[in-house]
Design a protein around this motif. Structure first.
Motif, PDB file in Angstrom:
ATOM      1  N   ALA A 190       0.819  -1.068  -0.202  1.00 51.31           N
ATOM      2  CA  ALA A 190       0.537  -0.413   0.361  1.00 51.31           C
ATOM      3  C   ALA A 190       0.795   1.146   0.513  1.00 51.31           C
ATOM      4  O   ALA A 190       1.819   1.603   0.922  1.00 51.31           O
ATOM      5  N   THR A 191       0.668   1.418  -1.338  1.00 46.18           N
ATOM      6  CA  THR A 191       2.240   3.271  -1.103  1.00 46.18           C
ATOM      7  C   THR A 191       1.055   4.351  -1.476  1.00 46.18           C
ATOM      8  O   THR A 191      -0.266   4.513  -2.183  1.00 46.18           O
ATOM      9  N   LYS A 192       2.072   5.013   0.088  1.00 45.65           N
ATOM     10  CA  LYS A 192       0.913   6.160   0.270  1.00 45.65           C
ATOM     11  C   LYS A 192       1.917   7.427  -0.872  1.00 45.65           C
ATOM     12  O   LYS A 192       3.111   7.933  -1.260  1.00 45.65           O
ATOM     13  N   GLU A 193       0.551   7.547  -1.467  1.00 41.26           N
ATOM     14  CA  GLU A 193       0.279   9.332  -2.245  1.00 41.26           C
ATOM     15  C   GLU A 193       0.697  10.538  -2.104  1.00 41.26           C
ATOM     16  O   GLU A 193       0.131  10.677  -0.281  1.00 41.26           O
ATOM     17  N   ALA A 194       0.867  11.253  -2.344  1.00 37.61           N
ATOM     18  CA  ALA A 194       0.765  13.012  -2.245  1.00 37.61           C
ATOM     19  C   ALA A 194      -0.675  13.032  -1.679  1.00 37.61           C
ATOM     20  O   ALA A 194      -0.690  13.984  -0.047  1.00 37.61           O
ATOM     21  N   ASP A 195      -1.346  13.058  -1.440  1.00 33.53           N
ATOM     22  CA  ASP A 195      -2.512  13.309  -1.190  1.00 33.53           C
ATOM     23  C   ASP A 195      -3.127  12.041   0.045  1.00 33.53           C
ATOM     24  O   ASP A 195      -3.679  12.704   0.121  1.00 33.53           O
ATOM     25  N   GLY A 196      -1.952  11.217   0.508  1.00 33.79           N
ATOM     26  CA  GLY A 196      -2.745  11.180   1.582  1.00 33.79           C
ATOM     27  C   GLY A 196      -3.167   9.702   1.208  1.00 33.79           C
ATOM     28  O   GLY A 196      -2.992   8.352   2.156  1.00 33.79           O
ATOM     29  N   SER A 197      -4.114   9.692   0.430  1.00 29.73           N
ATOM     30  CA  SER A 197      -4.188   7.936  -0.331  1.00 29.73           C
ATOM     31  C   SER A 197      -3.731   6.982  -0.432  1.00 29.73           C
ATOM     32  O   SER A 197      -2.449   7.433  -0.403  1.00 29.73           O
ATOM     33  N   TYR A 198      -3.498   6.210  -0.260  1.00 30.43           N
ATOM     34  CA  TYR A 198      -3.046   5.007  -1.066  1.00 30.43           C
ATOM     35  C   TYR A 198      -3.075   4.500  -2.508  1.00 30.43           C
ATOM     36  O   TYR A 198      -4.505   3.925  -2.642  1.00 30.43           O
ATOM     37  N   SER A 199      -1.850   3.248  -3.156  1.00 30.21           N
ATOM     38  CA  SER A 199      -2.595   3.018  -4.251  1.00 30.21           C
ATOM     39  C   SER A 199      -2.271   1.192  -3.818  1.00 30.21           C
ATOM     40  O   SER A 199      -1.131   1.116  -3.168  1.00 30.21           O
ATOM     41  N   ILE A 200      -2.689   0.414  -3.972  1.00 32.31           N
ATOM     42  CA  ILE A 200      -2.727  -1.435  -3.674  1.00 32.31           C
ATOM     43  C   ILE A 200      -2.066  -1.670  -4.649  1.00 32.31           C
ATOM     44  O   ILE A 200      -2.399  -1.709  -5.479  1.00 32.31           O
ATOM     45  N   THR A 201      -0.813  -2.725  -5.205  1.00 34.68           N
ATOM     46  CA  THR A 201      -0.182  -3.656  -6.059  1.00 34.68           C
ATOM     47  C   THR A 201       0.266  -4.660  -5.076  1.00 34.68           C
ATOM     48  O   THR A 201      -0.008  -4.505  -4.040  1.00 34.68           O
ATOM     49  N   GLY A 202      -0.740  -5.641  -5.455  1.00 35.30           N
ATOM     50  CA  GLY A 202      -0.195  -7.369  -4.941  1.00 35.30           C
ATOM     51  C   GLY A 202      -1.604  -8.382  -4.965  1.00 35.30           C
ATOM     52  O   GLY A 202      -1.848  -7.798  -6.282  1.00 35.30           O
ATOM     53  N   GLN A 203      -1.773  -9.001  -4.582  1.00 32.08           N
ATOM     54  CA  GLN A 203      -2.178 -10.318  -4.890  1.00 32.08           C
ATOM     55  C   GLN A 203      -2.885 -11.269  -3.308  1.00 32.08           C
ATOM     56  O   GLN A 203      -1.805 -11.226  -2.570  1.00 32.08           O
ATOM     57  N   LYS A 204      -3.987 -11.445  -3.150  1.00 33.74           N
ATOM     58  CA  LYS A 204      -4.256 -12.324  -1.782  1.00 33.74           C
ATOM     59  C   LYS A 204      -5.242 -13.879  -2.744  1.00 33.74           C
ATOM     60  O   LYS A 204      -5.487 -13.425  -3.904  1.00 33.74           O
ATOM     61  N   ILE A 205      -5.154 -14.483  -2.248  1.00 36.89           N
ATOM     62  CA  ILE A 205      -5.543 -15.322  -2.325  1.00 36.89           C
ATOM     63  C   ILE A 205      -6.524 -16.497  -1.376  1.00 36.89           C
ATOM     64  O   ILE A 205      -5.977 -16.215   0.165  1.00 36.89           O
ATOM     65  N   TRP A 206      -7.376 -17.193  -1.676  1.00 35.93           N
ATOM     66  CA  TRP A 206      -8.462 -18.452  -0.516  1.00 35.93           C
ATOM     67  C   TRP A 206      -9.674 -16.834  -0.396  1.00 35.93           C
ATOM     68  O   TRP A 206      -9.047 -16.894   1.391  1.00 35.93           O
ATOM     69  N   ILE A 207     -10.338 -16.318  -0.663  1.00 37.61           N
ATOM     70  CA  ILE A 207     -10.956 -14.996  -0.951  1.00 37.61           C
ATOM     71  C   ILE A 207     -11.893 -15.676   0.065  1.00 37.61           C
ATOM     72  O   ILE A 207     -12.821 -15.793  -1.460  1.00 37.61           O
ATOM     73  N   THR A 208     -12.619 -15.753   0.868  1.00 34.09           N
ATOM     74  CA  THR A 208     -14.322 -16.527   0.845  1.00 34.09           C
ATOM     75  C   THR A 208     -15.017 -14.926   0.331  1.00 34.09           C
ATOM     76  O   THR A 208     -14.675 -13.960   1.241  1.00 34.09           O
ATOM     77  N   CYS A 209     -15.701 -14.965  -0.255  1.00 30.64           N
ATOM     78  CA  CYS A 209     -16.998 -13.973  -0.657  1.00 30.64           C
ATOM     79  C   CYS A 209     -16.579 -12.563  -1.616  1.00 30.64           C
ATOM     80  O   CYS A 209     -17.033 -12.083  -0.991  1.00 30.64           O
ATOM     81  N   ALA A 210     -15.343 -12.584  -1.865  1.00 30.84           N
ATOM     82  CA  ALA A 210     -15.458 -11.686  -2.598  1.00 30.84           C
ATOM     83  C   ALA A 210     -16.175 -11.383  -3.333  1.00 30.84           C
ATOM     84  O   ALA A 210     -16.178 -10.202  -4.146  1.00 30.84           O
ATOM     85  N   GLN A 211     -16.641 -11.818  -3.841  1.00 24.06           N
ATOM     86  CA  GLN A 211     -17.750 -12.214  -5.533  1.00 24.06           C
ATOM     87  C   GLN A 211     -18.540 -10.863  -4.992  1.00 24.06           C
ATOM     88  O   GLN A 211     -19.103 -10.396  -5.146  1.00 24.06           O
ATOM     89  N   VAL A 212     -19.089 -11.777  -4.021  1.00 28.22           N
ATOM     90  CA  VAL A 212     -20.212 -10.015  -3.228  1.00 28.22           C
ATOM     91  C   VAL A 212     -20.529 -10.015  -2.296  1.00 28.22           C
ATOM     92  O   VAL A 212     -21.441  -9.008  -1.941  1.00 28.22           O
ATOM     93  N   ALA A 213     -18.436  -9.766  -2.052  1.00 21.67           N
ATOM     94  CA  ALA A 213     -18.285  -8.648  -0.859  1.00 21.67           C
ATOM     95  C   ALA A 213     -18.848  -7.092  -1.661  1.00 21.67           C
ATOM     96  O   ALA A 213     -18.339  -7.220  -2.086  1.00 21.67           O
ATOM     97  N   ARG A 214     -18.804  -6.350  -0.282  1.00 24.23           N
ATOM     98  CA  ARG A 214     -18.703  -4.889  -1.502  1.00 24.23           C
ATOM     99  C   ARG A 214     -18.036  -4.589   0.008  1.00 24.23           C
ATOM    100  O   ARG A 214     -16.531  -3.475  -0.756  1.00 24.23           O
ATOM    101  N   LYS A 215     -17.133  -5.120   1.440  1.00 25.83           N
ATOM    102  CA  LYS A 215     -15.796  -4.677   1.368  1.00 25.83           C
ATOM    103  C   LYS A 215     -14.994  -5.810   2.120  1.00 25.83           C
ATOM    104  O   LYS A 215     -15.383  -6.986   1.928  1.00 25.83           O
ATOM    105  N   MET A 216     -13.392  -4.976   1.816  1.00 28.40           N
ATOM    106  CA  MET A 216     -12.728  -5.627   2.540  1.00 28.40           C
ATOM    107  C   MET A 216     -11.429  -5.310   3.244  1.00 28.40           C
ATOM    108  O   MET A 216     -11.083  -4.760   3.279  1.00 28.40           O
ATOM    109  N   ILE A 217     -11.240  -6.386   5.031  1.00 25.69           N
ATOM    110  CA  ILE A 217     -10.327  -5.615   5.359  1.00 25.69           C
ATOM    111  C   ILE A 217      -9.499  -6.715   5.129  1.00 25.69           C
ATOM    112  O   ILE A 217      -8.557  -8.070   5.016  1.00 25.69           O
ATOM    113  N   LEU A 218      -7.909  -5.479   5.270  1.00 27.00           N
ATOM    114  CA  LEU A 218      -6.929  -6.130   4.189  1.00 27.00           C
ATOM    115  C   LEU A 218      -5.679  -5.359   4.717  1.00 27.00           C
ATOM    116  O   LEU A 218      -5.198  -4.832   5.373  1.00 27.00           O
ATOM    117  N   LEU A 219      -4.685  -6.605   5.090  1.00 28.85           N
ATOM    118  CA  LEU A 219      -3.625  -6.384   5.952  1.00 28.85           C
ATOM    119  C   LEU A 219      -2.332  -5.975   3.997  1.00 28.85           C
ATOM    120  O   LEU A 219      -2.253  -6.886   3.941  1.00 28.85           O
TER     121      LEU A 219
END
Length: 447
Positions: A190-219
């Motif tokens: 998660a790279t912090k941008e100049a405006d304080g936002s973040y840019s996420i790059t990477g991969q997760k696997i075995w994420i249950t219900c991601a197809q129907v989820a609105r939110k993700m708790i991401l590490l």
């Protein structure tokens, strides 16, 4: 007992109260749209010994079982075979107020503890829903624990009520394909941008219900691994939107052995943009924060495993009483009876370990003498014992049924496929034994 919890039960479950007095609750079934009316609905009455549970736990069990009775085993058979999301079940649990069972009343929850949440998850799997039913909702319980404890007022008010109401679903984004159980070395950045936002790059696997989820708790890492002193440093926790139409996000379903009614996924991030307010707690403090949810998750998985084991064992005992070969019930044979009796005792022992761990977790919020490492040992022990006991019970249930154990309509084959989940996830048996060896027995670390 919290007033909100009583209000939920009295509003949504009046039948449970009436039937409790007549001891008829185990005989109730409800029709489900588009579900076959089959003989394989699992009755509510359990072979588990109920002595010692609190009034809250028993009431949770009865009320949740009443919701589950609307969804017979044929519902779960169909959804497993067709790989269809059990959204009707999720909606029914949300309508009853159960998605917030362990969240504060002020956020729309019931204000109960992990002890009651474990009982809820056990009641779900034991009803015949199996791991598919549990996985449809359990991230709503454990993934929201760190958010409820460390989230900002704005995060809590905008997110938790929508999850509790069932309007939003959530998932947990931790595991990565190249690190597996070596969580501290995850690479999603998660790279912090100049405006304080973040840019996420990477991969997760075995994420249950991601197809129907609105939110993700991401590490994710906010400091690259090569720039930290210890691997536990530089990790941050986020509550992010999963916007499939936004650039930088791709999800691919994984075809799997069991629990096929709920999706499991690879999730790819490529400069996926999230706002600054997505951060939970302090930057680089994510590992400490996420530990608050990991022990809860182990307790919940233990409860789910118990439910599977008890459901399978009960079905096996019923079959052994009714199936007649050589002019007598097969249950008269000690070769059938003794393995089932052994499985029952292992389930009862695992039950004691599971609810001990959940009680420690809950009591630690009021009793500061309860150490976090003691909770970790108890939660990991419970998960291990319950998963092993469930596997034994499910395997013996299939073998007791003989050839019919291989048939979909008897359910035990589905539960056997699903009972491998708590043995593998979220941490393997071997890693739990490593943990106990090192933390309790003080043996040299092997990895």
């Amino acid at each position: 007992m919290p007033r909100l919890f009583l209000r939920h039960i009295r509003r949504m479950q009046p039948l449970a109260y009436a039937l409790r007095k007549s001891n008829a609750i185990s005989r109730v079934t409800y029709a489900v749209p588009n579900a076959r009316n089959g003989f394989s609905t699992t009755p509510h009455r359990s072979i588990m010994e109920m002595t010692g549970f609190t009034e809250n736990q028993i009431m949770v069990r009865e009320a949740v079982s009443t919701v589950c009775s609307q969804f017979p085993n044929t519902y779960w058979q169909d959804h497993d075979q067709k790989e269809e999301d059990p959204w009707e079940f999720h909606a029914a649990m949300a309508k009853g107020g159960w998605l917030g069972v362990a969240l504060p009343e002020g956020l729309g929850g019931s204000g109960l503890g992990i002890s009651e949440a474990v009982m809820m998850m056990q009641a779900i799997t034991e009803s015949g829903a199996g791991m598919a039913g549990a996985q449809a909702i359990h991230a709503n319980v454990y993934a929201t624990q760190p958010l409820a404890k460390f989230g900002t007022k704005e995060q809590l008010e905008s997110t938790i009520p929508n999850i509790v109401s069932g309007q939003w679903r959530t998932c947990f984004g931790v595991t990565e394909p190249n690190t597996g159980l070596d969580t501290l070395r995850l690479r999603t950045l998660a790279t912090k941008e100049a405006d304080g936002s973040y840019s996420i790059t990477g991969q997760k696997i075995w994420i249950t219900c991601a197809q129907v989820a609105r939110k993700m708790i991401l590490l994710a890492r906010t400091t690259p691994l090569e720039n930290v002193t210890k691997p536990s440093e530089g990790l941050s926790l986020f509550c992010i939107d999963l916007d499939k139409d936004a650039p930088g996000l791709d999800m691919r379903k994984i075809k799997k052995m069991g629990g096929r009614a709920v999706d499991a996924n690879e999730v790819f991030f490529d400069n996926y943009k999230i706002p600054a307010e997505s951060l939970i707690g302090s930057e680089n403090d994510g590992f400490r924060i996420i530990l608050h949810g990991m022990n809860a998750e182990r307790c919940l998985l233990a409860g789910e495993a118990l439910g599977l084991g008890y459901a399978a064992l009960k079905k096996a005992a019923e079959y052994a009483r009714e199936r007649v070969v050589f002019q007598r019930p097969i249950g008269m044979n000690q070769g059938i009876a003794h393995p089932l009796a052994d499985a029952y005792m292992h389930l009862e022992a695992a039950k004691l370990a599971t609810y001990h761990a959940a009680r420690l977790y809950d009591d630690s919020t009021k009793d500061k003498s309860i150490r976090q490492d003691a909770i970790g040992v108890a939660a990991n022990t419970a998960k291990y014992l319950a998963a092993e006991a469930a596997f034994t019970a499910c395997e013996r249930a299939v073998m007791t049924h003989g050839g019919m154990g291989y048939a979909i309509e008897y359910d035990v084959e589905r539960w056997l496929r699903e009972c491998l989940v708590p043995r593998i996830a979220p941490v393997s048996r071997e890693m739990i034994m490593n943990y106990i060896s090192e933390k309790v027995l003080q043996l040299p670390r092997s990895y």
